[in-house]
Design a protein around this motif. Structure first.
Motif, short mmCIF file in Angstrom:
data_model
loop_
_atom_site.label_atom_id
_atom_site.label_comp_id
_atom_site.label_asym_id
_atom_site.label_seq_id
_atom_site.Cartn_x
_atom_site.Cartn_y
_atom_site.Cartn_z
N UNK A 89 -3.53 3.11 -8.22
CA UNK A 89 -3.51 3.26 -9.67
C UNK A 89 -3.79 1.92 -10.34
N UNK A 90 -4.74 1.89 -11.27
CA UNK A 90 -5.17 0.71 -12.02
C UNK A 90 -5.89 -0.32 -11.17
N UNK A 91 -6.20 0.02 -9.91
CA UNK A 91 -6.90 -0.91 -9.03
C UNK A 91 -8.41 -0.75 -9.10
N UNK A 92 -9.10 -1.49 -8.24
CA UNK A 92 -10.56 -1.42 -8.16
C UNK A 92 -11.01 -2.09 -6.87
N UNK A 93 -12.33 -2.23 -6.71
CA UNK A 93 -12.85 -2.92 -5.53
C UNK A 93 -12.45 -4.39 -5.50
N UNK A 94 -11.98 -4.92 -6.65
CA UNK A 94 -11.57 -6.31 -6.74
C UNK A 94 -10.08 -6.53 -6.49
N UNK A 95 -9.32 -5.46 -6.27
CA UNK A 95 -7.90 -5.61 -5.98
C UNK A 95 -7.72 -6.47 -4.73
N UNK A 96 -6.65 -7.23 -4.71
CA UNK A 96 -6.41 -8.18 -3.61
C UNK A 96 -6.49 -7.51 -2.25
N UNK A 97 -5.80 -6.38 -2.07
CA UNK A 97 -5.79 -5.71 -0.77
C UNK A 97 -7.17 -5.19 -0.39
N UNK A 98 -8.00 -4.87 -1.40
CA UNK A 98 -9.35 -4.37 -1.12
C UNK A 98 -10.28 -5.51 -0.66
N UNK A 99 -10.26 -6.64 -1.36
CA UNK A 99 -11.14 -7.74 -0.98
C UNK A 99 -10.70 -8.35 0.35
N UNK A 100 -9.38 -8.46 0.57
CA UNK A 100 -8.90 -9.01 1.84
C UNK A 100 -9.37 -8.16 3.01
N UNK A 101 -9.18 -6.84 2.89
CA UNK A 101 -9.54 -5.97 4.00
C UNK A 101 -11.04 -5.95 4.22
N UNK A 102 -11.82 -5.97 3.15
CA UNK A 102 -13.27 -5.97 3.31
C UNK A 102 -13.71 -7.21 4.09
#
Length: 344
Positions: free
Chosen positions: A74-87
């Protein structure tokens, strides 16, 4: 626990053992983010709205390179910390990753009239089908965070044994299982602080969407609601065809679907999650395809662990990478009993 291996026994960093510190610092701990170099894919949905996938691939990737779809909360995006770290970590370990921007989020803002919500699980299926069309030989895993995990569980519950693109297995982290319990938690003293945070973020999205699509906007923009339930009642429920927030919660919570899931999924939860209550995870029966892992600490999407064990203290990131390399283990009734005992 359903997977008692030592690797899944999370030990928090001694200075960050508190669940709120885990939650807040899990998002805001400073880190150097690699320059954006993803390829964007727009996925047009059946109702005309569009979501966006951000593809990052390792050097030398082929049609058969394994893929991982990441779904934000919720309220996240591709730029969320967990998203960029995992990518970044997935690419470094030879996986092709797809960070999804769900309806109206990130690069998807202005491309969807409907907001992202727990009832939009078919959007995840559309993303999976798009990946299979792009890379027909690629085996796909999916990782959903918070609300993204709820979407994944709902999709699996609805799919039964039907194959979804090239999906092999799923992992979800801290997913809302019972939406009523989440709403009640937001009414507690500490829960109100998180409620206010989400209200501000989501209401800003709502107002921008009304500005971008005047045909769906009310004659006059209401004052910002004080609670997420009010947004659910005013905006989310009507957009999804639900008569009320209560109707929305009833129809889109994944708890009742856990018993009918027929494809492998691992649910990772923290017992001290201050946003999404862990208890409801065991209020509903699970099928043998559902594996549950519950840690004593970790907050909400935090899991900041001891240093010197993994390459950095982002414990969850490394467990996800390990999970990708291991087959799903079927859960036994004894596993569930052990977890119920651990929660007492």
């Amino acid at each position: 626990m359903s997977r008692p291996a030592e690797a899944w026994k999370f030990r928090p960093h001694p200075l960050l053992a508190n669940s709120h510190l885990q939650t807040v610092m899990g998002i805001h701990w400073p880190r150097r983010v690699a320059p954006y170099a993803a390829t964007q894919h727009k996925v047009v949905l059946d109702d005309g709205d569009t979501i966006v996938l951000h593809e990052d691939a390792p050097a030398g990737a082929t049609q058969a390179t394994k893929s991982v779809l990441l779904i934000h909360g919720l309220s996240g995006s591709h730029l969320s910390s967990y998203m960029t770290r995992m990518a970044e970590k997935l690419t470094a370990h030879g996986y092709r990753s797809f960070r999804a921007d769900m309806r109206g989020c990130g690069a998807g803002e202005g491309l969807a009239k409907s907001p992202a919500h727990c009832g939009q699980s078919s959007d995840v299926a559309s993303a999976l089908h798009t990946i299979s069309e792009l890379y027909g030989e690629s085996r796909v895993s999916i990782v959903g965070f918070s609300l993204g995990g709820t979407l994944v569980l709902n999709m699996l519950g609805d799919a039964g044994e039907m194959r979804i693109g090239n999906l092999e297995k799923s992992l979800v982290v801290c997913p809302p299982i019972d939406l009523f319990s989440c709403e009640r938690n937001f009414r507690t003293f500490l829960g109100r602080k998180y409620d206010k945070f989400f209200v501000k973020m989501i209401w800003n999205q709502v107002v921008r969407r009304w500005q971008q699509f005047p045909d769906i906007a009310p004659p006059a923009v209401p004052r910002r609601p004080r609670k997420m339930r009010e947004i659910d009642e005013l905006v989310i429920a009507p957009s999804g065809g639900f008569s009320s927030a209560e109707h929305y919660y009833t129809e889109t919570q994944p708890g009742p679907k856990l018993a009918v899931i027929r494809q492998p999924v691992t649910i990772v939860f923290s017992k001290d999650d201050p946003i999404v209550p862990c208890g409801p995870l065991f209020d509903f029966p699970h099928s043998d395809s559902v594996e549950t892992i519950v840690t004593s600490h970790g907050g909400h999407l935090g899991f900041l662990g001891l240093t010197g064990i993994d390459q950095d203290f982002r414990w969850l990131d490394w467990r996800i990478l390990e999970w990708l390399e291991h087959p799903h283990r079927r859960q036994t009734p004894r596993d569930v009993l052990d977890q119920l005992h651990a929660l007492k």
